[in-house]
Scaffold this active site. Sequence first.
Site, PDB file in Angstrom:
ATOM      1  N   TYR A   1     -88.943  13.125  38.875  1.00  0.00           N
ATOM      2  CA  TYR A   1     -89.609  11.899  39.333  1.00  0.00           C
ATOM      3  C   TYR A   1     -90.190  11.065  38.202  1.00  0.00           C
ATOM      4  O   TYR A   1     -90.278   9.851  38.306  1.00  0.00           O
ATOM      5  CB  TYR A   1     -90.731  12.261  40.308  1.00  0.00           C
ATOM      6  CG  TYR A   1     -90.230  12.575  41.681  1.00  0.00           C
ATOM      7  CD1 TYR A   1     -90.058  11.570  42.622  1.00  0.00           C
ATOM      8  CD2 TYR A   1     -89.896  13.875  42.036  1.00  0.00           C
ATOM      9  CE1 TYR A   1     -89.582  11.850  43.887  1.00  0.00           C
ATOM     10  CE2 TYR A   1     -89.415  14.166  43.307  1.00  0.00           C
ATOM     11  CZ  TYR A   1     -89.266  13.149  44.224  1.00  0.00           C
ATOM     12  OH  TYR A   1     -88.783  13.424  45.477  1.00  0.00           O
TER      13      TYR A   1
ATOM     14  N   ASP B   1     -81.940  18.111  31.292  1.00  0.00           N
ATOM     15  CA  ASP B   1     -82.463  18.901  32.401  1.00  0.00           C
ATOM     16  C   ASP B   1     -81.632  20.174  32.520  1.00  0.00           C
ATOM     17  O   ASP B   1     -80.429  20.164  32.246  1.00  0.00           O
ATOM     18  CB  ASP B   1     -82.394  18.115  33.725  1.00  0.00           C
ATOM     19  CG  ASP B   1     -83.414  18.629  34.736  1.00  0.00           C
ATOM     20  OD1 ASP B   1     -84.400  17.922  34.991  1.00  0.00           O
ATOM     21  OD2 ASP B   1     -83.241  19.758  35.231  1.00  0.00           O
TER      22      ASP B   1
ATOM     23  N   THR C   1     -95.732  21.013  36.350  1.00  0.00           N
ATOM     24  CA  THR C   1     -96.735  22.071  36.160  1.00  0.00           C
ATOM     25  C   THR C   1     -97.302  22.391  37.545  1.00  0.00           C
ATOM     26  O   THR C   1     -98.341  21.851  37.929  1.00  0.00           O
ATOM     27  CB  THR C   1     -97.887  21.667  35.216  1.00  0.00           C
ATOM     28  OG1 THR C   1     -98.191  20.293  35.430  1.00  0.00           O
ATOM     29  CG2 THR C   1     -97.563  21.885  33.777  1.00  0.00           C
TER      30      THR C   1
ATOM     31  N   THR D   1     -98.668  17.153  33.616  1.00  0.00           N
ATOM     32  CA  THR D   1    -100.120  17.342  33.793  1.00  0.00           C
ATOM     33  C   THR D   1    -100.557  18.685  33.211  1.00  0.00           C
ATOM     34  O   THR D   1     -99.948  19.718  33.495  1.00  0.00           O
ATOM     35  CB  THR D   1    -100.460  17.308  35.301  1.00  0.00           C
ATOM     36  OG1 THR D   1    -100.020  16.062  35.810  1.00  0.00           O
ATOM     37  CG2 THR D   1    -101.949  17.483  35.542  1.00  0.00           C
TER      38      THR D   1
ATOM     39  N   ARG E   1     -99.068   8.275  35.303  1.00  0.00           N
ATOM     40  CA  ARG E   1    -100.034   7.776  36.286  1.00  0.00           C
ATOM     41  C   ARG E   1     -99.343   6.859  37.289  1.00  0.00           C
ATOM     42  O   ARG E   1     -99.877   5.810  37.639  1.00  0.00           O
ATOM     43  CB  ARG E   1    -101.143   6.997  35.576  1.00  0.00           C
ATOM     44  CG  ARG E   1    -101.820   7.794  34.499  1.00  0.00           C
ATOM     45  CD  ARG E   1    -102.644   6.916  33.623  1.00  0.00           C
ATOM     46  NE  ARG E   1    -104.016   6.830  34.059  1.00  0.00           N
ATOM     47  CZ  ARG E   1    -104.845   5.894  33.642  1.00  0.00           C
ATOM     48  NH1 ARG E   1    -104.425   4.954  32.814  1.00  0.00           N
ATOM     49  NH2 ARG E   1    -106.100   5.886  34.037  1.00  0.00           N
TER      50      ARG E   1
ATOM     51  N   LYS F   1    -106.856  12.644  33.744  1.00  0.00           N
ATOM     52  CA  LYS F   1    -105.749  12.763  34.715  1.00  0.00           C
ATOM     53  C   LYS F   1    -106.185  13.552  35.956  1.00  0.00           C
ATOM     54  O   LYS F   1    -105.923  13.158  37.099  1.00  0.00           O
ATOM     55  CB  LYS F   1    -104.557  13.438  34.036  1.00  0.00           C
ATOM     56  CG  LYS F   1    -103.497  13.957  34.944  1.00  0.00           C
ATOM     57  CD  LYS F   1    -102.614  12.860  35.501  1.00  0.00           C
ATOM     58  CE  LYS F   1    -101.817  13.377  36.683  1.00  0.00           C
ATOM     59  NZ  LYS F   1    -100.696  12.609  37.048  1.00  0.00           N
TER      60      LYS F   1
ATOM     61  N   HIS G   1    -119.177  -4.140  53.755  1.00  0.00           N
ATOM     62  CA  HIS G   1    -120.161  -4.052  52.673  1.00  0.00           C
ATOM     63  C   HIS G   1    -119.412  -4.184  51.340  1.00  0.00           C
ATOM     64  O   HIS G   1    -118.361  -3.562  51.159  1.00  0.00           O
ATOM     65  CB  HIS G   1    -120.881  -2.690  52.762  1.00  0.00           C
ATOM     66  CG  HIS G   1    -122.006  -2.568  51.786  1.00  0.00           C
ATOM     67  ND1 HIS G   1    -121.797  -2.418  50.440  1.00  0.00           N
ATOM     68  CD2 HIS G   1    -123.347  -2.569  51.979  1.00  0.00           C
ATOM     69  CE1 HIS G   1    -122.964  -2.342  49.832  1.00  0.00           C
ATOM     70  NE2 HIS G   1    -123.925  -2.434  50.742  1.00  0.00           N
TER      71      HIS G   1
ATOM     72  N   GLY H   1    -100.597  14.988  51.222  1.00  0.00           N
ATOM     73  CA  GLY H   1     -99.417  15.676  50.685  1.00  0.00           C
ATOM     74  C   GLY H   1     -99.027  15.123  49.328  1.00  0.00           C
ATOM     75  O   GLY H   1     -99.852  14.533  48.630  1.00  0.00           O
TER      76      GLY H   1
ATOM     77  N   CYS I   1     -99.271  15.933  43.663  1.00  0.00           N
ATOM     78  CA  CYS I   1    -100.398  15.974  42.718  1.00  0.00           C
ATOM     79  C   CYS I   1    -101.764  16.220  43.337  1.00  0.00           C
ATOM     80  O   CYS I   1    -102.531  17.034  42.834  1.00  0.00           O
ATOM     81  CB  CYS I   1    -100.429  14.671  41.941  1.00  0.00           C
ATOM     82  SG  CYS I   1     -98.911  14.498  41.023  1.00  0.00           S
TER      83      CYS I   1
ATOM     84  N   LYS J   1     -95.900  10.419  52.651  1.00  0.00           N
ATOM     85  CA  LYS J   1     -96.578   9.151  52.938  1.00  0.00           C
ATOM     86  C   LYS J   1     -95.511   8.115  53.302  1.00  0.00           C
ATOM     87  O   LYS J   1     -94.311   8.422  53.247  1.00  0.00           O
ATOM     88  CB  LYS J   1     -97.433   8.693  51.763  1.00  0.00           C
ATOM     89  CG  LYS J   1     -96.675   8.362  50.503  1.00  0.00           C
ATOM     90  CD  LYS J   1     -97.657   7.884  49.440  1.00  0.00           C
ATOM     91  CE  LYS J   1     -96.936   7.465  48.182  1.00  0.00           C
ATOM     92  NZ  LYS J   1     -97.841   6.996  47.151  1.00  0.00           N
TER      93      LYS J   1
HETATM   94  N1  SAJ Z   1    -103.583   9.310  52.010  1.00  0.00           N
HETATM   95  C1  SAJ Z   1    -104.467   9.329  53.084  1.00  0.00           C
HETATM   96  N2  SAJ Z   1    -105.321   8.275  53.228  1.00  0.00           N
HETATM   97  C2  SAJ Z   1    -105.331   7.222  52.376  1.00  0.00           C
HETATM   98  C3  SAJ Z   1    -104.446   7.209  51.282  1.00  0.00           C
HETATM   99  C4  SAJ Z   1    -103.565   8.279  51.120  1.00  0.00           C
HETATM  100  O1  SAJ Z   1    -104.506  10.269  53.881  1.00  0.00           O
HETATM  101  O2  SAJ Z   1    -106.116   6.293  52.604  1.00  0.00           O
HETATM  102  C5  SAJ Z   1    -102.627  10.441  51.833  1.00  0.00           C
HETATM  103  C6  SAJ Z   1    -101.166   9.989  51.817  1.00  0.00           C
HETATM  104  O3  SAJ Z   1    -100.650   9.859  53.120  1.00  0.00           O
HETATM  105  C7  SAJ Z   1    -100.517  11.117  51.033  1.00  0.00           C
HETATM  106  C8  SAJ Z   1    -101.599  11.545  50.056  1.00  0.00           C
HETATM  107  O4  SAJ Z   1    -102.803  11.007  50.549  1.00  0.00           O
HETATM  108  O5  SAJ Z   1    -100.192  12.214  51.865  1.00  0.00           O
HETATM  109  C9  SAJ Z   1    -101.365  11.132  48.627  1.00  0.00           C
HETATM  110  O6  SAJ Z   1    -100.872   9.820  48.534  1.00  0.00           O
HETATM  111  P1  SAJ Z   1    -101.383   8.752  47.450  1.00  0.00           P
HETATM  112  O7  SAJ Z   1    -100.659   7.484  47.709  1.00  0.00           O
HETATM  113  O8  SAJ Z   1    -102.848   8.708  47.449  1.00  0.00           O
HETATM  114  O9  SAJ Z   1    -101.003   9.395  46.022  1.00  0.00           O
HETATM  115  P2  SAJ Z   1     -99.664  10.040  45.352  1.00  0.00           P
HETATM  116  O10 SAJ Z   1     -99.786  11.546  45.465  1.00  0.00           O
HETATM  117  O11 SAJ Z   1     -98.419   9.404  45.839  1.00  0.00           O
HETATM  118  O12 SAJ Z   1     -99.866   9.638  43.813  1.00  0.00           O
HETATM  119  C10 SAJ Z   1    -101.056  10.020  43.127  1.00  0.00           C
HETATM  120  C11 SAJ Z   1    -101.599   8.768  42.429  1.00  0.00           C
HETATM  121  N3  SAJ Z   1    -102.974   9.023  42.005  1.00  0.00           N
HETATM  122  C12 SAJ Z   1    -103.984   8.184  42.320  1.00  0.00           C
HETATM  123  O13 SAJ Z   1    -103.842   7.203  43.005  1.00  0.00           O
HETATM  124  C13 SAJ Z   1    -105.319   8.534  41.753  1.00  0.00           C
HETATM  125  C14 SAJ Z   1    -100.706   8.394  41.242  1.00  0.00           C
HETATM  126  O14 SAJ Z   1    -101.309   7.354  40.487  1.00  0.00           O
HETATM  127  C15 SAJ Z   1    -100.518   9.619  40.321  1.00  0.00           C
HETATM  128  O15 SAJ Z   1     -99.665   9.305  39.244  1.00  0.00           O
HETATM  129  C16 SAJ Z   1     -99.880  10.694  41.146  1.00  0.00           C
HETATM  130  O16 SAJ Z   1    -100.775  11.053  42.224  1.00  0.00           O
HETATM  131  C17 SAJ Z   1     -99.608  11.862  40.220  1.00  0.00           C
HETATM  132  O17 SAJ Z   1     -98.420  12.115  39.977  1.00  0.00           O
HETATM  133  O18 SAJ Z   1    -100.536  12.450  39.689  1.00  0.00           O
END
Ligand code: SAJ
Length: 471
Positions: free
Chosen positions: A28, A48, A104, A142, A175, A227, A265, A278, A281, A345
Amino acid sequence: MRELNGHESLLSKIQGKRAKIVVLGQGYIGLPLALLLSKAGYSVTGYDVNKELIKDLRKGKAKFSEPDVENLLQEYLSLGRYVPENRIDAALSDKDVYIIAVQTPAKLDGQPNLTYLLSALRLVLSYARGRYLPILLIIESTIPPKTMEEVILPLLEKEGFFLGEDIFLAYCPERAMPGRLLKELSEGNRIIGVIDESSGRLAANLYSSFTKGDIKITHARTAELVKLVENSYRDVNIAFANAIALACEALNIDVDEVRALANLHPRVNILRPGIGVGGSCLIKDPYFLINSVSNSNIDLNIIRTARKLNEELPKHAAKLITDAIEHRGKRPEKSLIAILGITYKGNVRDCRNSPVLKLIRMLKEKGFRIKIYDPLVGETPGDIDELCKSLEEAVRGSDCIVIGAEHSMFLKMDLNGIRGLCNEHPIFFDGKHVFDRKLVEEAGFEYLSVGCPANVIEILREIAEHHIYEP
Ligand code: SAJ
């Protein structure tokens, strides 16, 4: 003319796009990164161990779907600036920059499993030995705090390399989030963590070739922590939304209304509650952070509790659905549930650690019949049955519809049409809080979600009858 020293000559190769680069791990992050470096003008090898993956990449096919990745892949394959390779020798010989972007994962106890990283690192060192030095070695995977200082650097030194002379070393954590990988990698701000300053200069030059974002150089240990902090912050914030949702259930209040009002607010922004968290990360980085201080007397309980709450949500969702169906006098075995969306998601094809998959397993254990529709998912993951070919096929005859992933196509679907295909008095479980409850109810469904008790409307009407409030 004075001869350039090792650092200067590597810098000049990086600035002149003459540096030859290999990215280890074409998943990814590794693949999009390799393609962006090719686009920036470098000659890049994507290495790879997975032969099938490399075979597909050579044909211009990526194993995951991300906007523009296959277009870039095909373009730079044909220009010869991106070369997928699984033969170690061809991939690793004679390179100036080695970037490690392997996974990782977490072990069962929540500690990071550095096996993939260390084996990639040993491979790089075995090729670096005996070639023209120095090289630039970058870790994108990571890693927890102190890994650069206490694991990676000692390994380099043990193998006889000198930091800042033979090898320049930087930690550049990715990120970017699935669904927006290329955009975030090429526009987002980057953090570069180093132990010595000269490595930072080389890495910053390389990364500025493809990202428009700011580049901040800091100590390796800080970058490692940042991170983990970013993803823990997000996880804790989602857990907060989920905790408030549970409180709303106990108090018979609609959490969406609470969020909407509280978010007026200027310094409050409550995220969406739902069926859990899910992806690859957020489910592990908080544990890496907790474990990184386990030898001290600091207990990051706030992060642990948040993680545990998010892990419990699929079970809670299964209970809400079961209770609502049983409340109508229907038995699970006699009820059909249509699950719309199984990715972790919305608008991604990625099912890694998807909470809806857990929810499906639990509903099955309770005896429900399940039909699943997700047009973004090609192969059915693990123990999931065949996917339905159409929305209509999944929904026909169902007693409950579950929104498992907020794909745009579901947000646009004709609720009245869908309602017409369901059994009598169907339930609409909005697992992601993306639907307007009123519209769902107007279409003839009973709306249900985490934080929105089934009978909340009746309760509000009762309050209105006492002339306290007009709903
Ligand atoms: N989710 C909720 N409610 C929300 C937002 C998200 O339940 O309001 C859920 C989503 O449905 C999903 C999970 O959280 O199951 C994670 O989704 P996400 O969009 O928050 O994050 P990821 O895992 O796709 O990507 C994250 C990102 N980190 C942050 O936003 C701090 C990305 O920037 C990182 O690069 C990535 O993890 C990573 O690889 O570390």
